[in-house]
Design a protein around this motif. Structure first.
Motif, mmCIF file in Angstrom:
data_model
loop_
_atom_site.group_PDB
_atom_site.id
_atom_site.type_symbol
_atom_site.label_atom_id
_atom_site.label_comp_id
_atom_site.label_asym_id
_atom_site.label_seq_id
_atom_site.Cartn_x
_atom_site.Cartn_y
_atom_site.Cartn_z
ATOM 1 N N GLU A 1 3.086 -1.904 15.711
ATOM 2 C CA GLU A 1 3.896 -2.526 14.682
ATOM 3 C C GLU A 1 4.140 -1.607 13.610
ATOM 4 N N TYR A 2 4.880 -2.258 12.476
ATOM 5 C CA TYR A 2 5.201 -1.520 11.207
ATOM 6 C C TYR A 2 5.516 -2.829 10.132
ATOM 7 N N ARG A 3 5.499 -2.416 9.070
ATOM 8 C CA ARG A 3 5.659 -3.541 8.011
ATOM 9 C C ARG A 3 7.131 -3.216 7.417
ATOM 10 N N PHE A 4 7.628 -4.327 7.010
ATOM 11 C CA PHE A 4 9.195 -4.130 6.391
ATOM 12 C C PHE A 4 9.151 -5.232 4.989
ATOM 13 N N ALA A 5 10.074 -5.003 4.001
ATOM 14 C CA ALA A 5 10.210 -5.780 2.869
ATOM 15 C C ALA A 5 11.427 -5.624 2.326
ATOM 16 N N GLU A 6 12.122 -6.460 1.745
ATOM 17 C CA GLU A 6 13.386 -6.330 1.034
ATOM 18 C C GLU A 6 13.221 -5.699 -0.183
ATOM 19 N N PRO A 7 14.152 -4.747 -0.497
ATOM 20 C CA PRO A 7 14.011 -3.927 -1.976
ATOM 21 C C PRO A 7 14.140 -4.999 -2.806
ATOM 22 N N VAL A 8 13.625 -4.597 -4.121
ATOM 23 C CA VAL A 8 13.552 -5.228 -5.263
ATOM 24 C C VAL A 8 13.073 -4.650 -6.512
ATOM 25 N N ALA A 9 13.538 -5.049 -7.675
ATOM 26 C CA ALA A 9 13.189 -4.098 -8.971
ATOM 27 C C ALA A 9 11.912 -4.533 -9.384
ATOM 28 N N ALA A 10 11.062 -4.419 -8.779
ATOM 29 C CA ALA A 10 9.446 -4.801 -9.399
ATOM 30 C C ALA A 10 8.726 -3.784 -8.514
ATOM 31 N N SER A 11 7.416 -3.641 -9.130
ATOM 32 C CA SER A 11 6.352 -2.778 -8.468
ATOM 33 C C SER A 11 5.530 -3.608 -7.282
ATOM 34 N N ASP A 12 5.927 -3.512 -6.184
ATOM 35 C CA ASP A 12 5.219 -4.062 -5.032
ATOM 36 C C ASP A 12 5.029 -3.122 -3.881
ATOM 37 N N TRP B 1 10.731 -0.873 -5.154
ATOM 38 C CA TRP B 1 11.642 -0.464 -6.071
ATOM 39 C C TRP B 1 12.787 0.649 -5.965
ATOM 40 N N THR B 2 13.841 0.237 -5.431
ATOM 41 C CA THR B 2 14.843 1.424 -5.157
ATOM 42 C C THR B 2 16.338 0.840 -5.361
#
Length: 321
Positions: free
Chosen positions: A218-229, A304-305
């Protein structure tokens, strides 16, 4: 009769810590044994500092479907070699041929190390890797063979074995070659998003097995966001020095155009942006960095991108240069 009675002396001469398990000289399977190489496995058992060799009894005595011994030596969590047999063992099965190892009876052709880790959400410890490199180099020197005669079970198996997981076998052979030529060998370690205790991410990071280019299951994914996560990969770096950082991700047209990889270096965090739309399903170097010694979060994938598309966190490999 025992075919490699010299194994104990060779391992100790290489500086490997050895525990002799009973009458190892006379514990072996019937049949021919004329080894030309060394084969690495993992046991599929979960080891730990407090339970360093959970598969030892099985490796000695076998299973209901496969008679023991199952290897010449088991390598425990601390890198200790438990010497089990000086003769033929049921560890390799049929060989489909790999490198200079021909197709044929793998139990005849190769000496086997069973490295005690589960290989699903647990990777080999640095102690196991370093001891196995030293032992393999010493045995191949004794056999008069070069490092190409060191193989992984997944390279020779005719039945789709995956062991040893989380190890780049080409890097392993390069480390064996360095050791055989008088060097100390090169430390390398892989942390996957499923490696126990080595990956952390918030609940904002989802889990997917969508792409066949994934590393592991498996792998992990997330939406881009202007925050430190960030999603962090933790490594126990053995010594301060220069390390190559390689990353693995599944590529897709909908994945991020500039995924930020953060490397926590000796001089502070450095960021490298990677286009995850292309170049996936393989190791990709993002550079060489000066890293301090110690067990810490070392590489992160940030959300954060300014890029577009899902950010992917899958696997990271460090290699000492």
């Amino acid at each position: 009769m025992p075919n490699v009675p010299w194994l104990l002396d060779v391992l100790r001469g290489a500086g490997v810590t050895v525990v002799v398990e009973g009458d190892w000289l006379n514990r072996y399977r019937p049949g021919s044994f004329d080894p030309i190489g060394v084969l690495w496995h993992h046991t599929a058992a979960t080891s730990s500092a407090s339970n360093p060799h959970p598969a030892l009894n099985v490796c000695i005595n076998g299973r209901s479907d496969l008679a023991g011994p199952l290897c010449q030596a088991l390598v425990d969590y601390h890198g200790v070699f438990h010497l089990i047999s000086a003769g033929r063992c049921n560890h390799a099965g049929a060989s489909r041929g790999s490198g200079p190892i021909p197709a044929g009876d793998g139990n005849t052709l190769m000496i086997g190390w069973e490295i005690d880790y589960n290989g699903v959400n647990q990777s080999m410890t640095s102690a196991q890797y370093n001891a196995s490199i030293a032992a393999t180099a010493a045995v191949l020197t004794r056999l008069g063979r070069n490092s190409s005669y060191a193989r992984g079970h997944r390279e020779t198996s005719t039945t789709g074995k995956i062991d040893p997981s989380f190890i780049d076998l080409d890097v392993m052979r390069a480390d064996v070659a360095a050791r055989m030529s008088g060097g100390g060998g090169t430390w390398s370690q892989i942390v996957d998003n499923a490696t126990a205790g080595r990956f952390t991410a918030s609940a904002n990071w989802g889990t997917s097995a969508y792409s066949s280019q994934r590393y592991g299951t498996e792998y992990r994914f997330a939406e881009p966001v202007a925050a430190s996560d960030p999603a962090w990969f933790k490594f126990n770096v053995p010594t301060a020095g220069n390390y190559r950082v390689d990353v693995w991700y599944a590529a897709n047209a909908g994945y991020n155009t500039a995924a930020p990889y953060i490397v926590a270096t000796t001089g502070g965090n450095q960021t490298v942006n990677v286009d995850q739309r292309t170049g996936g399903g393989a190791w990709r170097s993002i550079g060489t960095f000066s890293l301090p010694a110690g067990d810490a979060n070392r590489v992160a994938v940030s959300r954060w991108t300014s890029g577009t598309g899902l950010v992917i966190a899958d696997a990271v490999r460090l290699t000492r240069l």
